[in-house]
Design an enzyme around this catalytic site. Structure first.
Site, PDB file in Angstrom:
ATOM      1  NE  ARG A   1      -7.265  49.574 130.788  1.00 38.48           N
ATOM      2  CZ  ARG A   1      -7.394  48.202 131.076  1.00 38.48           C
ATOM      3  NH1 ARG A   1      -7.503  47.869 132.346  1.00 38.48           N
ATOM      4  NH2 ARG A   1      -7.635  47.291 130.233  1.00 38.48           N
TER       5      ARG A   1
ATOM      6  CB  THR B   1      -9.800  38.745 132.578  1.00 34.49           C
ATOM      7  OG1 THR B   1      -9.174  39.026 131.400  1.00 34.49           O
ATOM      8  CG2 THR B   1      -9.875  38.016 133.491  1.00 34.49           C
TER       9      THR B   1
ATOM     10  CG  ASP C   1      -6.057  38.482 129.089  1.00 36.52           C
ATOM     11  OD1 ASP C   1      -6.512  38.243 128.045  1.00 36.52           O
ATOM     12  OD2 ASP C   1      -5.612  39.369 129.575  1.00 36.52           O
TER      13      ASP C   1
ATOM     14  CG  ASP D   1      -4.488  41.550 136.771  1.00 38.32           C
ATOM     15  OD1 ASP D   1      -5.052  42.307 136.093  1.00 38.32           O
ATOM     16  OD2 ASP D   1      -3.310  41.291 136.717  1.00 38.32           O
TER      17      ASP D   1
ATOM     18  CG  ASP E   1      -5.102  37.229 133.585  1.00 39.60           C
ATOM     19  OD1 ASP E   1      -6.295  37.335 133.980  1.00 39.60           O
ATOM     20  OD2 ASP E   1      -4.443  38.068 133.316  1.00 39.60           O
TER      21      ASP E   1
ATOM     22  NE  ARG F   1      -2.019  41.868 131.151  1.00 40.11           N
ATOM     23  CZ  ARG F   1      -2.959  42.263 132.357  1.00 40.11           C
ATOM     24  NH1 ARG F   1      -2.894  43.668 132.303  1.00 40.11           N
ATOM     25  NH2 ARG F   1      -3.159  41.480 133.334  1.00 40.11           N
TER      26      ARG F   1
ATOM     27  N   GLY G   1     -10.613  45.847 131.135  1.00 34.80           N
ATOM     28  CA  GLY G   1     -11.390  45.226 130.040  1.00 34.80           C
ATOM     29  C   GLY G   1     -12.644  44.476 129.958  1.00 34.80           C
TER      30      GLY G   1
END
Length: 319
Positions: free
Chosen positions: A72, A125, A127, A103, A129, A171, A11
């Site tokens: 991807r 990212t 996120d 990740d 995360d 997510r 992303g």
């Protein structure tokens, strides 16, 4: 090391262009050629690789998205695909690779390192995360996008005396929901790292309504569930007029904030320094405003954790 490559994968996030710029200019400053790979790992397999000069990364530091595009790639997950990627890198003479992404991108970098190809990961990212770093590239920009949206929604919620459920990205990580909810004074923040009780949420809404509260904001991380489903349950349980906003991909776009531009520039330059020092299989990050790096396999073995103190504070302030 005379030639390195750089790609973005997974992303997109605001600040990726700033990181690309830093990698290119830092490398050229040290007399190293840089090659950009379009469309992430798919570009490695398809040999979509081109040399980057200083001017190629001019005037991109303020732009969202990624000039190298992203995609991807299922084929890269196979041993044959990874070997094809390495063969294309070797044919050009590229001796090291910088991977910017989340990740999934880091797992690709780990596989290349296992095959003996020096690779460094940069966390990009929204996120936030990735273990091993306080912040990832793009999180601050996405956070400010969410806050701006909630500010606008609160105006409408106040005018119509409604309850609003706002679904944000994340997510499996609740950072966007937690930080934006705390910053915007949300009455309830629902994140995947913490359990929740619909009964307690309903009680809090009713308690607020009984003391004269005219509107409420509930922030839900997408990893917990569907915003529209939460909105329907809340309206059924409370009989309060409830509306739902799913912010979606608007959170990924936009010009990166000053913080993300600086963070991306620092991490991009640090990744190049590590390659030139002979390091490989590392993920760069920032801890207490200091640049750090860590074994990428160790990073991938760890679990991202929410700031428990901040979560408790959000509960205490939303009584």
């Amino acid at each position: 090391m005379k030639k390195i490559g750089v790609l973005t994968s997974g992303g997109d996030s605001p600040g990726m262009n700033a990181a690309i710029r830093a990698v290119v200019r830092k490398a050229i400053y040290h007399g190293v050629e840089v090659y950009g790979i379009n469309y992430g790992y798919a570009g490695l397999i398809n040999n979509d690789i081109h040399k980057l000069e200083i001017g190629d990364v001019g005037d991109i530091i303020h732009r969202g998205g990624t000039m190298l595009y992203t995609a991807r790639c299922e084929e890269f997950k196979t041993p044959e695909g990874r070997q094809t990627a390495i063969d294309h890198l070797n044919a050009i003479g590229i001796q090291g690779l910088v991977v910017i992404g989340g990740d999934g991108s880091f797992r690709g970098a780990e596989k290349l390192t296992e095959l003996g190809f020096p690779t460094i990961g940069i966390p990009g990212t929204i996120d936030n995360d990735i273990p091993g770093t306080d912040f990832t590239i793009g999180f601050d920009t996405a956070l400010n996008t969410v806050i701006d949206a909630i500010d606008k929604i609160r105006d409408t919620a106040t005018s119509h005396e409604r309850t609003y459920v706002i679904e944000v990205m994340g997510r499996d990580a609740g950072d966007l929901a937690l930080w934006s909810g705390l910053a915007d004074g949300a009455e309830t923040i629902i994140i995947p790292e913490e359990s929740y009780s619909m009964t307690d949420i309903v009680k809090k809404l009713r308690r607020g309504h009984e003391r004269g509260k005219k509107h409420s904001i509930i922030v839900v991380a997408e990893g917990v569930g569907s915003g529209p489903e939460f909105g329907q349950k809340i309206q059924e349980e409370t009989n309060l007029e409830t509306r739902v906003t799913v912010l979606g991909h608007i959170q990924r776009g936009g010009s990166p904030t000053a913080y993300d531009r600086v963070l991306a520039s620092r991490l991009g330059a640090h990744a190049v320094e590590l390659l030139l020092d002979g390091k490989q299989g590392c993920a760069v990050g920032i801890r207490n405003n200091k640049l750090v790096h860590k074994d990428i396999t160790q990073v991938l073995s760890e679990t991202h954790e929410i700031d428990q103190e901040m979560y408790r504070l959000s509960q205490e302030l939303s009584i």
